[in-house]
Design an enzyme around this catalytic site. Structure first.
Site, short mmCIF file in Angstrom:
data_model
loop_
_atom_site.label_atom_id
_atom_site.label_comp_id
_atom_site.label_asym_id
_atom_site.label_seq_id
_atom_site.Cartn_x
_atom_site.Cartn_y
_atom_site.Cartn_z
N HIS A 294 10.25 8.02 -26.74
CA HIS A 294 9.17 8.88 -26.27
C HIS A 294 9.36 10.31 -26.77
O HIS A 294 8.42 10.94 -27.28
CB HIS A 294 9.14 8.85 -24.74
N LYS B 7 8.00 22.80 -14.91
CA LYS B 7 7.13 21.71 -14.46
C LYS B 7 6.74 21.88 -13.00
O LYS B 7 5.59 21.67 -12.63
CB LYS B 7 7.81 20.36 -14.67
N LYS C 177 4.02 11.40 -11.15
CA LYS C 177 3.21 10.55 -12.01
C LYS C 177 3.98 9.26 -12.28
O LYS C 177 5.09 9.28 -12.81
CB LYS C 177 2.88 11.25 -13.33
N HIS D 91 1.76 15.22 -26.48
CA HIS D 91 1.68 13.84 -26.05
C HIS D 91 0.46 13.09 -26.60
O HIS D 91 0.45 11.86 -26.60
CB HIS D 91 1.67 13.75 -24.52
N GLU E 75 -3.54 16.73 -12.00
CA GLU E 75 -3.90 16.90 -13.40
C GLU E 75 -5.40 17.12 -13.63
O GLU E 75 -5.99 16.56 -14.56
CB GLU E 75 -3.43 15.67 -14.20
N ARG F 112 0.81 -1.23 0.00
CA ARG F 112 0.00 0.00 0.00
C ARG F 112 0.84 1.28 0.00
O ARG F 112 0.34 2.35 0.32
CB ARG F 112 -1.00 0.01 1.16
N ARG G 299 -2.11 21.22 -15.05
CA ARG G 299 -1.08 20.21 -15.25
C ARG G 299 -1.22 19.52 -16.60
O ARG G 299 -0.25 18.98 -17.13
CB ARG G 299 -1.09 19.19 -14.11
N ASN H 118 1.18 17.93 -21.07
CA ASN H 118 0.97 16.89 -22.07
C ASN H 118 1.01 17.43 -23.49
O ASN H 118 0.60 16.74 -24.43
CB ASN H 118 -0.38 16.20 -21.83
N GLU I 198 11.47 17.04 -24.51
CA GLU I 198 10.68 17.48 -23.35
C GLU I 198 11.13 18.87 -22.89
O GLU I 198 10.31 19.65 -22.41
CB GLU I 198 10.80 16.47 -22.21
N HIS J 168 1.83 9.74 -27.77
CA HIS J 168 1.52 8.45 -27.15
C HIS J 168 0.86 7.49 -28.15
O HIS J 168 1.11 6.29 -28.11
CB HIS J 168 0.58 8.66 -25.96
#
Length: 359
Positions: free
Chosen positions: A260, A222, A139, A243, A232, A118, A236, A240, A181, A247
């Site tokens: 990426h 960032k 993230k 992306h 997000e 957990r 936030r 992206n 990035e 993606h």
């Protein structure tokens, strides 16, 4: 050494950037942990694993696991195997996980940490330029065959230790991937940053001082956004930019076929074209394309079905009510999120892909 403080709802942590930090990792560990479990990949292990283990061992019992390098290791099977190894090593809830590697390792190890018993503490030790983005902000995720990072969590680290000496050994392809990035951060920020990045030629390598400054600026952009919107729900999403298509390209081509950053670079060009259509504005498309070509980014794509890419884009985490939500730019430094009709996206994408081949 430079530091940036990140404030989150659950904990505050520091990003430390400097040379040879891996030899002094103990200085950045604030709690008394029962043991340390290092997760790294087959490329990084040969270069830096022993340095980190040797620095830790006088004070901690250290176990480690090495996964195959490459995006394909961000899978449910590798995640499960690491869980098994962590249990067998005796890692308990007072233990610490260290993610030693690039963005793939940071995402994978962070997700392991967020779910192991957990949740246990973890530290990010990025070894690529790309990971300046993924190691900050909490993230963490693994991939699904239907899409990138669809299984994940928000789980900030206890610290980020960025030894830029480890960047000396990354290949040009990874340096290029990481700078995509940094470009993203410059485009969603004020224009002077973008103008500065346009002068960069990664094919001639970047000196440590210049690289550290670019990393600091990228992380600062960032950090400012993450502190406003940790999970997000609002701004936030600006991170992206590029992306949505990026993606989709990674998933459609097969994870690892394109880096990426290379996918995001193409995604940013496409986002420029969509932005120009939606807002009737003019963005520096040719300047970005020329920069990408100068730095030897792959810009021409193999034959792909536009309908399949649109379908992939609809599985993006920002999609609402089956409508694709894209991060667009009204101008440099003015990002927004807009729902765009499939028909418009399809038409623009068809033209865009032909345009890339022609240019």
């Amino acid at each position: 050494m430079e530091t940036i403080s990140i404030q989150t709802s659950t904990n505050n942590y520091e990003v430390s950037i400097g040379n040879r930090l891996r030899f002094n990792v103990n200085q950045f560990i604030q709690s008394d942990y029962s043991s340390v479990f290092v997760i790294t990949d087959s490329n990084v292990a040969d270069l830096y694993l022993q340095d980190v283990v040797s620095a830790l061992e006088p004070e901690y019992t250290v176990h480690y696991t090495i996964v195959p390098a490459g995006e394909s290791s961000k899978s449910i099977q590798v995640y499960y195997d690491i869980m098994t190894e962590a249990i067998q090593s005796g890692l308990d809830r007072q233990g610490l996980i260290i993610a030693l590697g690039g963005g793939m390792i940071g995402d994978l190890a962070g997700f392991v940490a967020s779910t192991y018993m957990r949740g246990v503490d973890y530290i990010q030790m990025p070894t690529t330029v790309l990971a300046h983005d993924s190691s900050v902000g909490g993230k963490v995720a693994i991939n699904h065959t239907e899409g990138k990072n669809l299984i994940g969590n928000f789980y900030p680290p206890q610290a980020v230790i960025y030894d830029i000496e480890t960047l000396h050994t990354i290949p040009l392809k990874e340096l290029r991937s990481g700078y995509a990035e940094i470009v993203k951060h410059s485009l969603i920020h004020s224009s002077p940053f973008w103008k500065e990045i346009q002068e960069v030629d990664v094919t001639k390598r970047v000196n440590d001082h210049e690289l550290m400054q670019h990393l600091m600026k990228g992380i600062s952009v960032k950090a400012a956004i993450v502190e406003q919107d940790e999970k997000e729900s609002n701004v936030r999403q600006f991170l992206n930019f590029g992306h949505t298509l990026g993606h989709a390209l990674e998933a459609e081509l097969g994870y690892g076929e394109i880096t990426h950053g290379e996918a995001v670079a193409i995604g940013m060009l496409y986002a420029f074209r969509v932005s120009e259509h939606v807002y009737d504005t003019s963005l520096p498309y040719d300047a970005l394309l020329n920069w990408l070509k100068k730095n030897q980014y792959p810009t021409a794509l193999p034959p792909l079905q536009v309908s399949k890419l649109i379908s992939r884009m609809k599985k993006d985490k920002k999609t609402k009510n089956h409508r694709i939500q894209m991060v667009l730019l009204k101008s440099i430094g003015s990002p927004t999120v807009e729902a765009v009709d499939d028909r418009d996206l399809t038409q623009i994408l068809e033209i865009f892909m032909r345009e890339l081949v022609e240019k």
